[in-house]
Design a protein around this motif. Structure first.
Motif, PDB file in Angstrom:
ATOM      1  N   GLU A  95       0.845  -1.199   0.000  1.00 32.15           N
ATOM      2  CA  GLU A  95       0.000   0.000   0.000  1.00 32.15           C
ATOM      3  C   GLU A  95       0.887   1.258   0.000  1.00 32.15           C
ATOM      4  N   GLY A  96       0.594   2.156  -0.927  1.00 33.26           N
ATOM      5  CA  GLY A  96       1.315   3.423  -0.990  1.00 33.26           C
ATOM      6  C   GLY A  96       2.645   3.374  -1.709  1.00 33.26           C
ATOM      7  N   LYS A  97       3.123   2.195  -2.091  1.00 31.88           N
ATOM      8  CA  LYS A  97       4.406   2.095  -2.801  1.00 31.88           C
ATOM      9  C   LYS A  97       4.253   2.618  -4.229  1.00 31.88           C
ATOM     10  N   GLU A  98       5.201   3.442  -4.678  1.00 28.60           N
ATOM     11  CA  GLU A  98       5.165   3.985  -6.022  1.00 28.60           C
ATOM     12  C   GLU A  98       5.337   2.862  -7.049  1.00 28.60           C
ATOM     13  N   ALA A  99       4.506   2.884  -8.081  1.00 33.08           N
ATOM     14  CA  ALA A  99       4.553   1.852  -9.116  1.00 33.08           C
ATOM     15  C   ALA A  99       4.155   2.465 -10.456  1.00 33.08           C
ATOM     16  N   ASP A 100       4.451   1.738 -11.533  1.00 36.99           N
ATOM     17  CA  ASP A 100       4.053   2.192 -12.867  1.00 36.99           C
ATOM     18  C   ASP A 100       2.541   2.191 -12.988  1.00 36.99           C
ATOM     19  N   ALA A 101       1.999   3.286 -13.522  1.00 40.26           N
ATOM     20  CA  ALA A 101       0.561   3.405 -13.755  1.00 40.26           C
ATOM     21  C   ALA A 101       0.332   3.997 -15.131  1.00 40.26           C
ATOM     22  N   ILE A 102      -0.843   3.713 -15.693  1.00 38.49           N
ATOM     23  CA  ILE A 102      -1.211   4.236 -17.015  1.00 38.49           C
ATOM     24  C   ILE A 102      -2.291   5.288 -16.842  1.00 38.49           C
TER      25      ILE A 102
END
Length: 467
Positions: A228-235
């Protein structure tokens, strides 16, 4: 402190048992005669002590770049040793070491000593220290047999392929309760496991050696973390561009907070292991004939210092038959059935079936249902079957090293249920594919498999036959 005392007590018991075996009058080898290797395999068996190993390199968006080594040290003895024709080795030490740039790491050591000094006893010791942030979780009931759904929308759109599902997880969406304003579900099926494990086992050959009884003890300390809250690739759905966004609430966290599962806080797991085994395989690492059957049980309770109460039962049978086609063609098959009893069984115990011959990650992944992601289908009860046709097309020596190459088309099937009484042949998941097998000095088998299912197509590399 109680846990530490238990470990020391068991270590003393194992040491005492070893002393007894060392001092006993040598047993007749009649109990092992049925396990004699084929003349062809015996002629190629290497003498002495030798090492086999391969480098281990991998890359994953979550774990990062990884490097390590997978190796084995074998003590085979000499041909004049009366055990030479009847055991795959006198002793084997297996070591796997890997490190990842995300700080994931693994160290496993395994010592196996079959028929210790010509006795009926076999001893195994396993140690594991690992941290893996790339474990997968899709649920813990037979509802996992349904098409994939986003963790944030369990009643919404479904996806027939994992590629479509993965793209949908990455879409930026408005945050829900406890989430940021806009989040992604890219990591919402992932969790991190940190494990420290010690396992001690001993088995004893009965009668003519085809039947064995086994007892063991395992102690684990486990810790878990979701992302939860970890930065990840998003579109970005408006532009289609890839951006960074915080991950939303994971499926594992949702199920834990809704009291659907237990065990997310981790803790100490203390387990007593027992098994009854029937084994007529001619060469354990790569059989050409014979049966293997087992009834295996794991018992965990507060009484033996565990924080969890459960009982796991697993039954499996394997059959190997040499086919009169080519020099070495073997039909291999396996059927496994398992069930977990106990209302306090933690979620992580649903992810594998324990076997004295090596635990099996089920259901999904390279050990059970190739072509589906690991742990894709989980519930209290399951059955699965595997079929392979192992055809060796060439073998040769390079210096003192002997190599053999073969192919293995395969078919896998299986299903899960919330109750063992409901296990049947409906809602079966199937996969198929083919693999390359490289036998290095006979005992080390390097496997390359590509499995295809309705959801996915996956490539696997491992050491050892799948079964």
């Amino acid at each position: 402190m109680k846990i530490i005392n238990k470990v020391w007590t068991l270590a003393l018991i194992l040491a005492f048992s070893t002393h007894l075996c060392n001092s006993q009058v040598k047993d007749s080898l009649s109990f092992i005669k049925s396990k004699r290797m084929s003349d062809d395999d015996l002629a190629k068996k290497k003498e002495g002590t030798f090492f086999t190993g391969i480098p281990d390199f991998s890359s994953d968006p979550i774990t990062g770049f990884g490097f390590g080594v997978r190796g084995n040290v074998y003590w085979n003895g000499t041909r004049d040793n009366e055990l030479f024709a009847y055991t795959p080795y006198l002793a084997k030490l297996k070591a796997n070491v890997a490190y990842y740039t995300s700080n994931a790491r693994e160290l496993t050591l395994s010592l196996d000593v079959p028929y210790y000094k010509g006795s009926r006893w076999r001893f195994k010791v396993d140690v594991k220290i690992q941290q893996n942030p790339a474990n997968l979780y899709f649920g813990l009931t037979e509802a996992t047999l349904n098409p994939l759904r986003l963790p944030s929308s369990q009643n919404g759109e479904t996806f027939s392929t994992y590629a479509d599902y993965d793209r949908a997880r990455k879409r930026l969406r408005p945050g829900q309760n406890g989430e940021a304003d806009f989040v992604t579900d890219a990591l919402s099926n992932r969790f991190r496991e940190t494990e420290y494990m010690l396992n001690l086992k001993a088995d004893y050959a009965l009668g003519n050696g085809k039947w064995r009884i086994m007892g063991g003890y395992e102690i684990q300390n486990l810790k878990y973390k979701t992302f939860e809250g970890k930065e990840a690739d998003a579109i970005d759905p408006n532009t289609g561009n890839t951006i960074q966004a915080p991950n939303g609430v994971s499926l594992l966290r949702r199920d834990f907070e809704q009291n659907k599962i237990s065990g997310l806080d981790g803790g100490w797991v203390s387990i007593l292991q027992t098994a009854l085994i029937y084994d007529t395989r001619d060469f354990e690492p790569d059989p050409t004939k014979g049966f293997y059957f087992e009834i295996a049980n794991e018992y965990s309770s507060n009484i033996i210092g565990s924080e969890f109460n459960f009982n796991k039962l697993f039954i499996q049978g394997r059959y190997y038959k040499k086919i009169p086609f080519g020099k070495r063609t073997v039909f291999a098959s396996r059927l496994g059935i398992g069930n977990i009893f106990g209302s306090n069984a933690p979620f992580f115990e649903f992810q594998d079936q324990w076997s004295p011959d090596g635990s099996i990650n089920a259901l999904g992944g390279k050990q059970s249902l190739r072509g589906y992601r690991a742990n894709r289908f989980l519930a209290r009860s399951l059955w699965f079957a595997n079929f392979e046709l192992r055809y060796r097309f060439t073998e040769f020596s390079i210096g003192k090293q002997r190599l053999a190459f073969g192919v293995a088309p395969f078919f896998d099937a299986g299903t899960v249920r919330d109750k063992w009484q409901n296990l049947n042949f409906s809602k079966i998941k199937t996969s198929y594919g083919a693999g390359l097998r490289v036998a290095w000095n006979q005992s080390t088998i390097i496997s390359f498999d590509y499995g295809k299912s309705k959801e996915d197509g996956l490539f696997y590399i491992g050491i050892g036959q799948v079964f």
